[in-house]
Structures are given as C-alpha cells and as structure tokens.
Design a protein around this motif. Structure first.
Motif, PDB file in Angstrom:
ATOM      1  N   GLY A  81     -23.879  -5.949  34.633  1.00  0.00           N
ATOM      2  CA  GLY A  81     -24.409  -6.382  33.403  1.00  0.00           C
ATOM      3  C   GLY A  81     -24.758  -5.358  32.284  1.00  0.00           C
ATOM      4  O   GLY A  81     -24.601  -3.984  32.714  1.00  0.00           O
ATOM      5  N   ASN A  82     -25.160  -5.359  31.127  1.00  0.00           N
ATOM      6  CA  ASN A  82     -25.339  -4.484  30.196  1.00  0.00           C
ATOM      7  C   ASN A  82     -26.808  -3.955  30.168  1.00  0.00           C
ATOM      8  O   ASN A  82     -27.695  -4.524  30.698  1.00  0.00           O
ATOM      9  CB  ASN A  82     -25.367  -5.189  28.637  1.00  0.00           C
ATOM     10  N   TRP A  83     -26.818  -2.825  29.625  1.00  0.00           N
ATOM     11  CA  TRP A  83     -28.071  -2.099  29.674  1.00  0.00           C
ATOM     12  C   TRP A  83     -29.392  -2.598  28.946  1.00  0.00           C
ATOM     13  O   TRP A  83     -30.418  -2.244  29.149  1.00  0.00           O
ATOM     14  CB  TRP A  83     -27.798  -0.539  29.334  1.00  0.00           C
ATOM     15  N   ASN A  84     -28.933  -3.151  27.755  1.00  0.00           N
ATOM     16  CA  ASN A  84     -29.991  -3.678  26.811  1.00  0.00           C
ATOM     17  C   ASN A  84     -30.204  -5.229  27.241  1.00  0.00           C
ATOM     18  O   ASN A  84     -30.733  -5.834  26.344  1.00  0.00           O
ATOM     19  CB  ASN A  84     -29.533  -3.652  25.493  1.00  0.00           C
ATOM     20  N   ALA A  85     -30.405  -5.689  28.673  1.00  0.00           N
ATOM     21  CA  ALA A  85     -30.411  -7.086  28.759  1.00  0.00           C
ATOM     22  C   ALA A  85     -31.132  -7.061  30.021  1.00  0.00           C
ATOM     23  O   ALA A  85     -31.175  -6.117  30.862  1.00  0.00           O
ATOM     24  CB  ALA A  85     -29.306  -7.990  28.802  1.00  0.00           C
ATOM     25  N   THR A  86     -31.914  -8.233  30.509  1.00  0.00           N
ATOM     26  CA  THR A  86     -32.273  -8.480  31.894  1.00  0.00           C
ATOM     27  C   THR A  86     -31.622  -9.721  32.369  1.00  0.00           C
ATOM     28  O   THR A  86     -32.277 -10.361  33.563  1.00  0.00           O
ATOM     29  CB  THR A  86     -33.699  -8.538  31.973  1.00  0.00           C
ATOM     30  N   ASP A  87     -30.539 -10.246  32.033  1.00  0.00           N
ATOM     31  CA  ASP A  87     -30.035 -11.494  32.099  1.00  0.00           C
ATOM     32  C   ASP A  87     -29.637 -11.498  33.887  1.00  0.00           C
ATOM     33  O   ASP A  87     -29.664 -12.532  34.430  1.00  0.00           O
ATOM     34  CB  ASP A  87     -28.938 -11.939  31.606  1.00  0.00           C
ATOM     35  N   VAL A  88     -28.982 -10.328  34.393  1.00  0.00           N
ATOM     36  CA  VAL A  88     -28.561 -10.480  35.638  1.00  0.00           C
ATOM     37  C   VAL A  88     -29.716 -10.537  36.699  1.00  0.00           C
ATOM     38  O   VAL A  88     -29.951 -11.078  37.747  1.00  0.00           O
ATOM     39  CB  VAL A  88     -27.890  -9.015  35.985  1.00  0.00           C
TER      40      VAL A  88
END
Length: 381
Positions: free
Chosen positions: A78-85
């Motif tokens: 996933g993307n660096w600016n998230a914590t969704d994973v």
C-alpha cells in the motif's frame, strides 16, 4: 543489499492464519488448463487472495494452509501516507507473515512495509534488488534490519514451494533504468489455479517475459500498473489468457485508471474485469480446482466505446510529471527546479502534495504558486 537466507529453489515456511470473507459470491469457475499439463483434480484447503482496496496503490494478501501448517504472504504494502493495510491485516486476525514480496520500491507499493514489520511477526522480505533514495525506502530497510527480518532477492527461473503454493519468478533478469519495468513478476500456482502478478511492469517488461518462452498462462491476472495503457499489451494478454482480471486503483484517480484502451482490450478477450475503485476489496477463493470471486460492493467497469474515446483524449492531452516517480531529467522541466533542486526533490520523496515541495531549499510560497500555475507537476502512484 545482498541476498540472504534462501540458497535453494524451494522453501517451506509456517505462520498463524484466520480467514474470513463476506458479501456476494460468484458461481464457482473451473481453472483454465495450462501448458504445464496439470490434470490433478485433488482439492486443497481453501486459499484466499485478498486484493485489498488501498486506493491508488497495491497490496494483495494470500492466506492458505497445508494440513497442520498455515501460510500468509503479502504482495506489496500500500501507500506510504496511509495505514489501511496494517488495519486490514489486524481485521483479518493476521499475527505473522511468512513472506512480503515488494514488486518495486515506489512509495505506493513499498509504502507501509516498515509499519507492517513493526506491527507483525514478518519472517522474510523479497525485493528485486533495486535501491531508492526516498525516505520510505530507507525506513523500510531500517525496519528489516532492526527487526531481524530475513531478506532475499529472487532470480528469474527460481521456483519456490511455499506449502501447496508454487511460485515461479518471471522477471526481472536484470535491472534497467526503469523502476516500473524492474518490477518483480511472479506466477503463483495453487493446484490447477494460477495467478499472475507483474507490479507496475510496462510494455518492455511484458516483452521480456514473452521472449523468455516461460509459461505465462493464468486464470487470474493482476493487471499491471493499476490498469495503465502502458501495460497489458495485446501480445502479453494473449499469452496469459486469463478468465479474470483485477486492478487496484483509487476512486476518480487523476490518472483515469483503468485506461479505456485496457478495458476494451480485456473486453475483446472476454475477460471478466474487477477493480478496487468499483468493487472495494476483491477476494478470490480457490480449492485448487475451482474458484469464486467475492467483492465488498457491487460495481461496474465502463464498457462504452464512446467513453473510451473521450477518456483517451483526456489522458493524451495531459503532461503530468509525477514528482514521486519522475527521473531527474523530467523533474527539471518543472519551473524553478534545476539540477540541484531536482536532486534534493528526489532525495526528499515521497510528497503528499505539491505544497510539500516547500521542504526544498529556495522553494517558497511564490514559487509553489508558479509550479501550480505551470500545471505539469502532480502527485500519485
């Protein structure tokens, strides 16, 4: 970084796993017969492939078991600016991950690796061997070292048995100047059902795989580069011959992924298409003989050819320079960005917005406004 841990072509590893799937379920589909002439109809324990809805990024979770052993694998984070994973893994009751395979070091693929390593018991990380100067990449390396995680760079032709899952490494045989085309590509076979993952591999990567004469046939294709028209070329699609195609893209993303050329190409091959921006998280369940597709929400993929013309024109008229991915030469086309500032820009990646360029020495509010007015710099994956 040097290769570590695995010297042979086969590995066997174990982890804890709890799997759960919800919502609509498709009629079971039989696997496509592939060139390796597999005819074993013995069913295996259920494997679930979660194509996680992570916006304009990529993350796929595989969960499966073999008698008393359970396995968990993650492809991209996933993307660096998230914590969704991280939250998704917690929701799925994951406690350990046997392998995390990073296809390439762009921030929308390697982004949450450090957070995941810090939150879960990760046994091993695979990468393609390409380095990057971004803070995201450096944090990922630090987390691998600080947590004692084993590291490996798979080579083309290597085959790994992870319990009942067979993983064949297809690409890259060597690293080029293109980060996307260096994407780690893998064919994964569970019984008679095959999956193909190519990261952000573009036309050159697909040509290389076609030239290798390796078996590329797969039932489920993870569409390259978020459905961009730089990937899923006609020859490659014909060689893979999938029944199902799944792409990961953000809702109303600035790239207009998936590009209509790719959608039309898949339609012409009668491939059933799913996308995270339309269907949310997509889960493929298989016993190695049949498979079903489940989605978080109903959704439709554009199929109107008149829409394709309109969207294609919109893409070709844009000249976006992605400041999180573009090379030094392209970055210097942005106003106020010369050679020195281009080097600083690359070193400071990733950026969440154009306004973040103010971190570069000499770029103040007035120059940020000039860059926005020039309208060629953009953010994305």
């Amino acid at each position: 970084m040097k290769k570590k841990l695995i010297a042979s072509f086969y590995i066997v590893i174990a982890a804890f796993i709890l799997a759960g799937c919800t919502n609509s379920e498709a009629t079971p589909l039989p696997a496509v017969e592939t060139e390796d002439n597999t005819t074993d109809d013995t069913t295996l324990s259920k494997m679930i492939a979660h194509f996680i809805d992570v916006g304009q990024a990529d993350a796929t979770l595989l969960e499966f078991s073999d008698e008393t052993d359970s396995y968990t694998m993650l492809i991209d984070t996933g993307n660096w600016n998230a914590t969704d994973v991280v939250y998704y893994l917690h929701d799925e009751k994951i406690t350990s991950i046997d392998i995390i395979a990073i296809t390439h070091p762009h921030a929308d693929h390697i982004g949450q690796l450090d957070k995941i390593i810090n939150a879960f018991d990760v046994h091993e990380v695979w990468m393609n061997g390409q380095s990057a100067e971004s803070d995201v990449f450096l944090r990922a390396l630090d987390s691998i070292e600080d947590n004692g995680v084993d590291y490996y760079e798979p080579e083309v032709g290597e085959i790994f048995d992870v319990g009942p899952l067979e993983i064949t490494i297809l690409h890259p045989s060597s690293l080029s100047g293109s980060t996307n085309n260096n994407s780690l590509s893998m064919r994964m076979k569970y019984g008679n059902v095959a999956f193909l993952f190519t990261g952000d591999g573009e036309e050159q990567a697909e040509r290389d795989m076609l030239a290798s004469s390796t078996n590329l046939k797969a039932d489920i294709l993870h569409v390259g580069h978020h459905g961009s028209n730089t990937s899923t070329t006609e020859g490659f699609l014909s060689a893979v011959n999938p029944e199902i195609a799944i792409y990961s893209a953000g809702n109303e993303n600035q790239y207009e992924h998936p590009h209509e050329e790719v959608v039309n190409r898949l339609n012409a091959h009668k491939v059933l298409l799913y996308g995270t921006n339309k269907h949310g998280t997509i889960r493929v369940e298989t016993d190695g003989v049949n498979y079903t597709v489940q989605t978080d929400k109903d959704g439709t993929i554009p199929r109107d050819s008149s829409d394709a013309i309109e969207k294609s024109d919109a893409v070709s008229d844009s000249s976006c320079i992605n400041i999180n991915e573009a090379d030094d030469a392209d970055i210097q086309n942005i106003v106020h960005i010369g050679a020195e500032r281009a080097a600083l820009l690359i070193k400071g990646r990733p950026y969440e917005s154009i306004d973040d360029l103010k971190r570069i020495n000499g770029i103040g509010p007035a120059r940020i406004n000039d860059i926005k007015e020039q309208n060629i710099a953009c953010i994305g994956g």
